[in-house]
Scaffold this active site. Structure first.
Site, PDB file in Angstrom:
ATOM      1  N   THR A   7     -26.293  -9.428  11.207  1.00 46.01           N
ATOM      2  CA  THR A   7     -27.094  -9.042  10.048  1.00 46.01           C
ATOM      3  C   THR A   7     -26.216  -8.348   9.019  1.00 46.01           C
ATOM      4  OG1 THR A   7     -29.057  -8.777  11.422  1.00 46.01           O
ATOM      5  CG2 THR A   7     -29.067  -7.677   9.277  1.00 46.01           C
TER       6      THR A   7
ATOM      7  N   CYS B 257      -3.930   4.102   7.606  1.00 40.56           N
ATOM      8  CA  CYS B 257      -4.228   3.453   8.883  1.00 40.56           C
ATOM      9  C   CYS B 257      -3.279   3.894   9.983  1.00 40.56           C
ATOM     10  CB  CYS B 257      -4.153   1.930   8.720  1.00 40.56           C
ATOM     11  SG  CYS B 257      -5.277   1.311   7.454  1.00 40.56           S
TER      12      CYS B 257
ATOM     13  N   SER C 234     -11.419  -5.264  -0.258  1.00 39.94           N
ATOM     14  CA  SER C 234     -12.178  -4.216   0.430  1.00 39.94           C
ATOM     15  C   SER C 234     -12.881  -3.342  -0.590  1.00 39.94           C
ATOM     16  CB  SER C 234     -11.224  -3.371   1.285  1.00 39.94           C
ATOM     17  OG  SER C 234     -11.915  -2.352   1.968  1.00 39.94           O
ATOM     18  N   ALA C 235     -14.005  -2.759  -0.189  1.00 38.43           N
ATOM     19  CA  ALA C 235     -14.822  -1.969  -1.113  1.00 38.43           C
ATOM     20  C   ALA C 235     -14.304  -0.560  -1.329  1.00 38.43           C
ATOM     21  CB  ALA C 235     -16.265  -1.910  -0.601  1.00 38.43           C
TER      22      ALA C 235
ATOM     23  N   ASN D  71       0.806  -1.219   0.000  1.00 35.89           N
ATOM     24  CA  ASN D  71       0.000   0.000   0.000  1.00 35.89           C
ATOM     25  C   ASN D  71       0.841   1.273   0.000  1.00 35.89           C
ATOM     26  OD1 ASN D  71       0.350  -1.369   2.649  1.00 35.89           O
ATOM     27  ND2 ASN D  71      -0.341   0.597   3.459  1.00 35.89           N
TER      28      ASN D  71
END
Length: 388
Positions: A237, A324, A198-199, A150
């Site tokens: 959920t 991060c 990841s989105a 990254n």
């Protein structure tokens, strides 16, 4: 601000219009995807459609896509002791590369004493022979190596690494968060056993990701226990709106990936050619295959935090490394693993491009850099440049 330029795509990408539309439609649904009535079935259809879209983007079987809250949870879910392939013995040792994301370096569910680290070369690449030597010194291991870094963008030889791991009786996990939709990422071609995606790095929403499972993998211990969601692999959920946005972003990103990345790579190369006109500039990992959108550079005497603030004041968003680690004043563990000294590492600035980056954006970035370089490096003793 409308006139700002965004060059921090490795931290997160702007939300694609198709993902936003899919999310808004999902938010209109009232049903819980675990309910059997009509409203529940409508929500379930969106989840399964997105599962199929993520599976298609990774060359996986849809039943092997496990939705999570993001890349970090996907990594943590993957790093579990007692995994096994087919009828093999359970694995109780973890080996990670020294340049992994913090969520992998944390080791998941493995005890600290069961975790080993394999080093990288000066370009930040894991050498398969070095890994082979380490794996030969113990029992079969779960090995975790990211497909691309990254910070530097360096690509790892995943297929060769997979061969080494499997020859040693182990399993391979690949953190592919940065490579997804920037590079071809089919789990069968990678020969990986588990892959994290990841989105938000591909234009989907923040807070949703997935762990992709290879064929023949044994039971995956659940991190979150409760209901039987995600085939018992991840309770809770489902985030229906986020998952719908993830699926839409996967579909659109993959459809345009080849053209987008070819154009972005040309912009990146022009950017780097111009940056090198500043005496002493070093571009990290530029001698090995990299992501087409990523540049990590430094120059002796530069302070990255000061440079990032300077770019920001010029209306340009860049980074000093992994998002991060924002707010943490510490050297990059990636550059440290590559053998880069602290004087150079403290000045490392990352520029990462995306599908909407333009020639004009690069022009403005270079104009800002020339101004910043003159101001930030003016007082630096130029004789020090000879040491690097």
């Amino acid at each position: 601000m409308a006139d700002r330029i965004y060059l921090d795509w490795n931290a997160t990408a702007p939300l694609r219009s198709e993902a936003r539309a899919a999310m808004m439609a999902a938010l209109e649904l009232v049903g819980n995807p675990s309910s059997v009535h009509a409203e529940g079935r409508a929500a379930r259809r969106l989840v399964e459609q997105a599962r199929a879209e993520v599976a298609a983007a990774t060359g996986a079987d849809a039943r092997n896509v496990v939705f999570t809250s993001g890349g970090t949870e996907a990594n943590s879910l993957a790093l579990a002791p007692h995994l096994r392939r087919d009828s093999g013995l359970p694995i109780n040792r973890l080996v990670v590369s020294a340049v992994e994301h913090a969520s992998v370096l944390a080791g998941g569910l493995f005890e600290p004493g069961a975790i080993g680290v394999v080093g990288v070369n000066q370009s930040g690449v894991v050498e398969p022979d070095r890994l082979r030597e380490q794996l030969a010194r113990g029992s079969p291991a779960l090995v975790s190596v990211m497909s691309s870094n990254n910070e530097t963008g360096a690509l790892q030889p995943i297929a060769a690494i997979a061969e080494v791991v499997h020859d040693a009786g182990g399993l391979l996990h690949v953190d592919a968060v940065q490579s997804f939709a920037k590079n071809t990422l089919y789990i069968k071609e990678l020969k990986a056993d588990l892959v994290s995606v990841s989105a938000h790095n591909i234009g989907g929403p923040k807070g949703v990701g997935a762990l992709i499972l290879g064929e023949g993998l044994g039971d995956l211990p659940a991190l979150l226990r409760g209901g039987g969601q995600e085939q018992g692999r991840r309770a809770g959920t489902e985030n229906v709106a986020g998952i719908a946005g993830f699926g839409a972003a996967s579909r659109v990103a993959m459809a345009s990936m080849v053209d987008d990345m070819a154009r972005v790579e040309k912009l990146r190369d022009r950017l780097e050619d111009s940056l090198r006109q500043t005496r002493g500039v070093i571009v990290f990992s530029d001698q090995v295959p990299r992501l087409p959108n990523t540049t990590l550079f430094t120059v002796p005497g530069l302070n990255a935090e000061t440079a990032v603030i300077g770019f920001d004041l010029e209306g340009i968003s860049v980074s000093s490394g992994s998002a991060c680690s924002s707010g943490k004043v510490q050297p990059s563990h990636v550059l440290e693993a590559m053998g880069v000294g602290p004087e150079l590492a403290r000045g490392a600035v990352r520029l990462s491009l995306g599908w909407s980056t333009t020639e004009a954006d690069i022009d403005r970035c270079l104009e800002a850099w020339r101004k910043l370089a003159g101001a930030l490096l003016r007082e630096y003793d130029e004789t020090q440049l000879e040491r690097f």
